[in-house]
Scaffold this active site. Sequence first.
Site, PDB file in Angstrom:
ATOM      1  CG  HIS A   1      28.796   3.344   5.381  1.00  0.00           C
ATOM      2  ND1 HIS A   1      28.420   2.392   4.428  1.00  0.00           N
ATOM      3  CD2 HIS A   1      30.197   3.815   4.518  1.00  0.00           C
ATOM      4  CE1 HIS A   1      28.911   2.342   3.196  1.00  0.00           C
ATOM      5  NE2 HIS A   1      30.067   3.438   3.353  1.00  0.00           N
ATOM      6  CD  GLU A   2      31.017   7.362   5.528  1.00  0.00           C
ATOM      7  OE1 GLU A   2      32.432   7.101   5.319  1.00  0.00           O
ATOM      8  OE2 GLU A   2      30.323   7.250   4.774  1.00  0.00           O
TER       9      GLU A   2
ATOM     10  CG  HIS B   1      34.825   3.601   4.701  1.00  0.00           C
ATOM     11  ND1 HIS B   1      35.029   2.377   4.237  1.00  0.00           N
ATOM     12  CD2 HIS B   1      33.853   4.217   4.080  1.00  0.00           C
ATOM     13  CE1 HIS B   1      34.154   2.313   3.208  1.00  0.00           C
ATOM     14  NE2 HIS B   1      33.297   3.300   3.247  1.00  0.00           N
TER      15      HIS B   1
END
Lengths: 99, 233
Positions: free
Chosen positions: B112-113, B116
């Site tokens: 998920h990170e 980003h």
Amino acid sequence: PPRACDDYWSEFRHCKSLWNRFHHYYTHGTSPSCQQWKEDYRNCREWEKRKSTEAKEALQRSERNRVAEQTKFTPVWKLRQYPPRDWNMPLNQDKPQDS
Amino acid sequence: MDHTKQEGEYGYELFPHRNMGKNKQGSIAEGQFTFNHKCQIMLQFAMETSPYAKLLLSAMKNSGCKLFKDRHFSCEDCDGTVSGGFDASSSQIVLCQNNIRQQSHMNRVVTHELVHAFDHCRADVDWFNNLRHLACSEIRAANLSGDCSFSTEAARFNFGLKQHHQDCVRGRAIRSILAVRKIGQEEAEKIVNEVFNTCFNDHAPFGRIPHSKKDANFAYRDYENRDRYYSNL
């Protein structure tokens, strides 16, 4: 060919698998369509074995279509020319040794 | 999950140990050491074995943002139930050592990170001022990391079937925004809806929505073969 012919076959098998059909329904609410992978596998073999230009063009068209499908939206942001300048800049705080 | 800059306004309060530069002392220190140690080990394992993470790491390296575990990842204690965050101002992925207990969770948070971080690397994302950019990255992260897979949702007791994945992505994106910006529910929903179609269909660098490890492995294979692929179109 853009991919190894066996890759097309494995994509076809994967596409038709129960798990994938389930995930596709869970994500899109529809059944996946897998025939194109089988077609691509056929054309890939034709291209490799018989150097058939028809097969080659058909396969290339199919793949270009896939690329187009992935890029047919207008992005909300602008792509960079260069990565962020401060990506590797040293951290300026005195961090404890836990990182 | 969020892109923090200032205390209060950008969600920094969720990560109390950022920008404080202090050394934790005392009896708590030993407990922290174990959490931290476990976090580091799980992170290493994720980076080495998760096809999701490996693909993103490779894509970022090729975009000029090679990640170094010691520089770009930080295991810290966080507030509440937050699992992680991306701090654009220091180019760091924060992992909440006190809230990530299982390897599968670590794999998802890291992915998920990394989404980003990948967005930050390849695009001019205005994390602090453009809510549409923020929403877009949150949609992508929820979509591509397995956050909304059937099994992950089922474990949260969110049982849904037809197109539930999309409801989940929408919902999680809204929640992520609300956690770090002082705006109302309606406004958050409006922004997410505005950019949903574009961002839900942006699967870079996977080329597909990886529903499972097998999907992710296929995507990784495609990514490794991309030179051959594009030169033969």
